[in-house]
Design a protein around this motif. Structure first.
Motif, PDB file in Angstrom:
ATOM      1  N   ILE A   1       0.875  -1.162   0.000  1.00 16.34           N
ATOM      2  CA  ILE A   1       0.000   0.000   0.000  1.00 16.34           C
ATOM      3  C   ILE A   1       0.918   1.219   0.000  1.00 16.34           C
ATOM      4  O   ILE A   1       1.765   1.352   0.883  1.00 16.34           O
ATOM      5  N   LEU A   2       0.783   2.075  -0.994  1.00 17.32           N
ATOM      6  CA  LEU A   2       1.552   3.317  -1.017  1.00 17.32           C
ATOM      7  C   LEU A   2       0.764   4.386  -0.292  1.00 17.32           C
ATOM      8  O   LEU A   2      -0.432   4.554  -0.528  1.00 17.32           O
ATOM      9  N   VAL A   3       1.434   5.095   0.592  1.00 22.56           N
ATOM     10  CA  VAL A   3       0.824   6.196   1.327  1.00 22.56           C
ATOM     11  C   VAL A   3       1.597   7.454   0.966  1.00 22.56           C
ATOM     12  O   VAL A   3       2.804   7.536   1.209  1.00 22.56           O
ATOM     13  N   ARG A   4       0.896   8.393   0.371  1.00 28.03           N
ATOM     14  CA  ARG A   4       1.514   9.658  -0.038  1.00 28.03           C
ATOM     15  C   ARG A   4       0.959  10.779   0.822  1.00 28.03           C
ATOM     16  O   ARG A   4      -0.209  10.775   1.186  1.00 28.03           O
ATOM     17  N   GLY A   5       1.795  11.758   1.111  1.00 26.61           N
ATOM     18  CA  GLY A   5       1.330  12.915   1.867  1.00 26.61           C
ATOM     19  C   GLY A   5       1.528  12.756   3.357  1.00 26.61           C
ATOM     20  O   GLY A   5       2.285  11.916   3.817  1.00 26.61           O
ATOM     21  N   ALA A   6       0.814  13.576   4.094  1.00 27.05           N
ATOM     22  CA  ALA A   6       1.043  13.713   5.532  1.00 27.05           C
ATOM     23  C   ALA A   6       0.205  12.781   6.405  1.00 27.05           C
ATOM     24  O   ALA A   6      -0.058  13.104   7.555  1.00 27.05           O
ATOM     25  N   ALA A   7      -0.220  11.653   5.911  1.00 29.20           N
ATOM     26  CA  ALA A   7      -1.021  10.726   6.726  1.00 29.20           C
ATOM     27  C   ALA A   7      -0.202  10.238   7.924  1.00 29.20           C
ATOM     28  O   ALA A   7       0.984   9.948   7.797  1.00 29.20           O
ATOM     29  N   ARG A   8      -0.841  10.172   9.065  1.00 21.83           N
ATOM     30  CA  ARG A   8      -0.182   9.667  10.278  1.00 21.83           C
ATOM     31  C   ARG A   8      -0.386   8.158  10.335  1.00 21.83           C
ATOM     32  O   ARG A   8      -1.509   7.671  10.223  1.00 21.83           O
ATOM     33  N   ILE A   9       0.690   7.422  10.509  1.00 22.50           N
ATOM     34  CA  ILE A   9       0.641   5.966  10.588  1.00 22.50           C
ATOM     35  C   ILE A   9       0.876   5.562  12.039  1.00 22.50           C
ATOM     36  O   ILE A   9       1.813   6.044  12.681  1.00 22.50           O
ATOM     37  N   VAL A  10      -0.002   4.696  12.571  1.00 21.93           N
ATOM     38  CA  VAL A  10       0.152   4.218  13.945  1.00 21.93           C
ATOM     39  C   VAL A  10       0.091   2.696  13.976  1.00 21.93           C
ATOM     40  O   VAL A  10      -0.508   2.067  13.109  1.00 21.93           O
ATOM     41  N   THR A  11       0.744   2.116  14.974  1.00 18.56           N
ATOM     42  CA  THR A  11       0.715   0.672  15.164  1.00 18.56           C
ATOM     43  C   THR A  11      -0.617   0.273  15.789  1.00 18.56           C
ATOM     44  O   THR A  11      -1.407   1.128  16.189  1.00 18.56           O
ATOM     45  N   GLY A  12      -0.846  -1.022  15.914  1.00 16.26           N
ATOM     46  CA  GLY A  12      -2.072  -1.531  16.519  1.00 16.26           C
ATOM     47  C   GLY A  12      -2.279  -1.067  17.946  1.00 16.26           C
ATOM     48  O   GLY A  12      -3.409  -0.951  18.415  1.00 16.26           O
ATOM     49  N   ASP A  13      -1.171  -0.788  18.646  1.00 15.68           N
ATOM     50  CA  ASP A  13      -1.303  -0.329  20.028  1.00 15.68           C
ATOM     51  C   ASP A  13      -1.194   1.197  20.144  1.00 15.68           C
ATOM     52  O   ASP A  13      -1.037   1.733  21.231  1.00 15.68           O
ATOM     53  N   GLY A  14      -1.298   1.902  19.009  1.00 18.50           N
ATOM     54  CA  GLY A  14      -1.380   3.351  19.035  1.00 18.50           C
ATOM     55  C   GLY A  14      -0.079   4.124  18.955  1.00 18.50           C
ATOM     56  O   GLY A  14      -0.082   5.345  18.988  1.00 18.50           O
ATOM     57  N   ARG A  15       1.061   3.426  18.839  1.00 18.00           N
ATOM     58  CA  ARG A  15       2.344   4.130  18.729  1.00 18.00           C
ATOM     59  C   ARG A  15       2.519   4.684  17.314  1.00 18.00           C
ATOM     60  O   ARG A  15       2.245   4.000  16.342  1.00 18.00           O
ATOM     61  N   ALA A  16       2.993   5.916  17.216  1.00 18.52           N
ATOM     62  CA  ALA A  16       3.234   6.543  15.915  1.00 18.52           C
ATOM     63  C   ALA A  16       4.425   5.877  15.230  1.00 18.52           C
ATOM     64  O   ALA A  16       5.405   5.529  15.873  1.00 18.52           O
ATOM     65  N   VAL A  17       4.324   5.685  13.932  1.00 15.57           N
ATOM     66  CA  VAL A  17       5.408   5.121  13.130  1.00 15.57           C
ATOM     67  C   VAL A  17       6.126   6.288  12.461  1.00 15.57           C
ATOM     68  O   VAL A  17       5.498   7.117  11.793  1.00 15.57           O
ATOM     69  N   ALA A  18       7.439   6.359  12.655  1.00 15.89           N
ATOM     70  CA  ALA A  18       8.231   7.444  12.076  1.00 15.89           C
ATOM     71  C   ALA A  18       8.213   7.369  10.557  1.00 15.89           C
ATOM     72  O   ALA A  18       8.336   6.293   9.976  1.00 15.89           O
ATOM     73  N   ARG A  19       8.047   8.525   9.935  1.00 15.88           N
ATOM     74  CA  ARG A  19       8.076   8.628   8.473  1.00 15.88           C
ATOM     75  C   ARG A  19       9.187   9.584   8.095  1.00 15.88           C
ATOM     76  O   ARG A  19       9.216  10.714   8.563  1.00 15.88           O
ATOM     77  N   ASN A  20      10.069   9.123   7.226  1.00 12.41           N
ATOM     78  CA  ASN A  20      11.171   9.969   6.782  1.00 12.41           C
ATOM     79  C   ASN A  20      11.054  10.335   5.315  1.00 12.41           C
ATOM     80  O   ASN A  20      11.988  10.896   4.759  1.00 12.41           O
ATOM     81  N   ARG A  21       9.941   9.998   4.703  1.00  5.44           N
ATOM     82  CA  ARG A  21       9.727  10.252   3.278  1.00  5.44           C
ATOM     83  C   ARG A  21       8.293  10.712   3.052  1.00  5.44           C
ATOM     84  O   ARG A  21       7.396  10.319   3.790  1.00  5.44           O
TER      85      ARG A  21
END
Length: 95
Positions: A9-29
């Protein structure tokens, strides 16, 4: 978001990605590829393993994806076919 045929799944833009337990996933791109085959060594990111583990998707393929709209962007932003299948970076520091 773009569902790549038989791929991530490609995610473009400023979408916030979180794990199942609510932790934010770092995005560097600005564009990231999320694994959906289950075989990536750097989950939640795609490392191109879908090309070798036989993953197929059931979702309809939009014309843009059939024409290269997914761009082969995996964790390294290299075409998936050219990726080294070694474990690579940790999920907290993709690519």
């Amino acid at each position: 978001m773009t569902l790549c045929p038989d791929g991530p799944i490609l995610v473009r833009g400023a979408a916030r990605i979180v794990t199942g337990d609510g932790r934010a996933v770092a995005r560097n791109r600005p564009t990231i590829a999320l694994c959906r085959c289950g075989g990536s060594a750097i989950k939640p990111f795609c490392d191109g393993t879908h090309k070798v583990n036989g993953f197929t998707s059931d979702d309809p393929t939009p014309p843009s994806a059939r024409e290269g709209g997914c761009g082969g962007i995996c964790a390294s932003e290299e075409p998936c076919d050219s990726l080294d299948k070694s474990p690579g970076p940790s999920p907290s520091a993709p690519g």
